[in-house]
Scaffold this motif. Structure first.
Motif, PDB file in Angstrom:
ATOM      1  N   GLU A  46       1.071  -1.352  -0.147  1.00 24.32           N
ATOM      2  CA  GLU A  46       0.251  -0.343   0.235  1.00 24.32           C
ATOM      3  C   GLU A  46       0.720   1.327   0.278  1.00 24.32           C
ATOM      4  N   ASP A  47       0.804   2.602  -1.189  1.00 24.21           N
ATOM      5  CA  ASP A  47       0.937   3.809  -0.580  1.00 24.21           C
ATOM      6  C   ASP A  47       0.629   4.656   0.527  1.00 24.21           C
ATOM      7  N   ASP A  48       0.963   4.471   1.017  1.00 25.12           N
ATOM      8  CA  ASP A  48       0.103   5.685   2.025  1.00 25.12           C
ATOM      9  C   ASP A  48       0.812   7.209   2.313  1.00 25.12           C
ATOM     10  N   GLY A  49       2.525   7.412   1.419  1.00 25.68           N
ATOM     11  CA  GLY A  49       2.805   8.431   1.570  1.00 25.68           C
ATOM     12  C   GLY A  49       3.991   8.984   1.913  1.00 25.68           C
ATOM     13  N   ASN A  50       4.002   7.509   2.671  1.00 28.09           N
ATOM     14  CA  ASN A  50       5.929   7.364   3.162  1.00 28.09           C
ATOM     15  C   ASN A  50       6.221   6.388   3.415  1.00 28.09           C
ATOM     16  N   ASP A  51       6.510   5.670   1.954  1.00 23.33           N
ATOM     17  CA  ASP A  51       7.022   4.899   1.306  1.00 23.33           C
ATOM     18  C   ASP A  51       8.538   5.641   1.201  1.00 23.33           C
ATOM     19  N   PRO A  52       9.309   4.382   2.002  1.00 22.14           N
ATOM     20  CA  PRO A  52      10.697   4.032   2.456  1.00 22.14           C
ATOM     21  C   PRO A  52      11.392   3.690   1.042  1.00 22.14           C
ATOM     22  N   VAL A  53      11.052   3.510   0.325  1.00 19.10           N
ATOM     23  CA  VAL A  53      11.594   3.569  -1.558  1.00 19.10           C
ATOM     24  C   VAL A  53      11.656   4.693  -2.148  1.00 19.10           C
ATOM     25  N   ALA A  54      10.217   4.768  -1.625  1.00 18.34           N
ATOM     26  CA  ALA A  54      10.085   6.690  -2.969  1.00 18.34           C
ATOM     27  C   ALA A  54      11.404   7.882  -2.216  1.00 18.34           C
ATOM     28  N   ARG A  55      11.937   7.134  -1.031  1.00 17.33           N
ATOM     29  CA  ARG A  55      12.551   8.370  -0.253  1.00 17.33           C
ATOM     30  C   ARG A  55      14.194   7.756  -1.122  1.00 17.33           C
ATOM     31  N   GLU A  56      14.554   6.371  -0.390  1.00 13.54           N
ATOM     32  CA  GLU A  56      15.552   6.100  -1.128  1.00 13.54           C
ATOM     33  C   GLU A  56      15.542   6.279  -2.028  1.00 13.54           C
ATOM     34  N   GLY A 101      15.147  21.426 -10.769  1.00 17.91           N
ATOM     35  CA  GLY A 101      15.105  20.589  -9.012  1.00 17.91           C
ATOM     36  C   GLY A 101      13.890  19.489  -8.697  1.00 17.91           C
ATOM     37  N   ARG A 102      13.256  19.383  -9.417  1.00 23.23           N
ATOM     38  CA  ARG A 102      12.513  18.769  -9.080  1.00 23.23           C
ATOM     39  C   ARG A 102      12.749  17.314  -9.810  1.00 23.23           C
ATOM     40  N   THR A 103      13.815  16.751  -9.983  1.00 26.93           N
ATOM     41  CA  THR A 103      14.003  15.270 -10.837  1.00 26.93           C
ATOM     42  C   THR A 103      13.822  14.170 -10.500  1.00 26.93           C
ATOM     43  N   ALA A 104      13.500  14.013  -8.739  1.00 22.09           N
ATOM     44  CA  ALA A 104      13.377  12.991  -8.246  1.00 22.09           C
ATOM     45  C   ALA A 104      11.518  12.996  -8.285  1.00 22.09           C
ATOM     46  N   SER A 105      10.730  13.403  -8.290  1.00 23.56           N
ATOM     47  CA  SER A 105       9.301  13.307  -8.043  1.00 23.56           C
ATOM     48  C   SER A 105       9.046  13.723  -9.191  1.00 23.56           C
ATOM     49  N   TYR A 106       9.646  14.131 -10.860  1.00 17.93           N
ATOM     50  CA  TYR A 106       9.338  13.494 -12.054  1.00 17.93           C
ATOM     51  C   TYR A 106       8.889  12.781 -12.301  1.00 17.93           C
ATOM     52  N   LEU A 107      10.396  12.277 -11.831  1.00 23.31           N
ATOM     53  CA  LEU A 107      10.790  11.038 -12.486  1.00 23.31           C
ATOM     54  C   LEU A 107       9.536   9.929 -11.765  1.00 23.31           C
TER      55      LEU A 107
END
Length: 137
Positions: A46-56, A101-107
């Motif tokens: 489940e994607d609860d908005g606090n995803d450690p993979v997304a942070r990584e 400056g938002r490359t990660a969120s774009y990808l």
């Protein structure tokens, strides 16, 4: 043949992590218990908005050089079919122009990011390294 400034190993790491991220889905168990085993581990996907993979992924991309980030966006667009390998300079120029400056969120907002990056590498005749579980710096 154009050259990449980002290594296939780094792209391979991102492909692996992007595929982990892509399997996430919306909340399906709103009354989750405190013990994952009691809930048959359903919350793991489940994607609860606090995803450690997304942070990584975000941390990894943010640590890349500007040229590597530009190549990463251009590589994703190449794999998505927005251009051909012969148009690499144009894809790269467009990626650099859109850099904010938002490359990660774009990808991370791109469904099938891992597949598109793998397709882009394939256009270069390259493949990501197999079994990579730690980032290459």
């Amino acid at each position: 043949m154009p050259e990449l400034t980002i290594s296939p190993e780094k792209v391979g790491f991102l492909i692996e992590k992007a595929r982990e991220f892509d399997v996430k889905e919306g909340i399906v168990d709103p009354d989750s218990g405190s013990n994952g085993a009691d809930d048959e581990m359903i919350d793991v996907l489940e994607d609860d908005g606090n995803d450690p993979v997304a942070r990584e992924i975000t941390g990894f991309i943010d640590a890349l050089s500007e040229d590597e980030q530009v190549d990463l966006v251009a590589l994703m667009r190449l794999g998505r079919g927005d251009g051909t390998i012969e148009e690499w300079a144009d894809l790269r120029r467009e990626a650099a122009r859109g850099r904010n400056g938002r490359t990660a969120s774009y990808l991370l907002g791109e469904p099938m990011l891992g597949d598109f990056l793998a397709e882009g590498l394939d256009e270069f005749g390259l493949s990501p390294s197999d079994e990579r579980t730690t980032p290459i710096q």
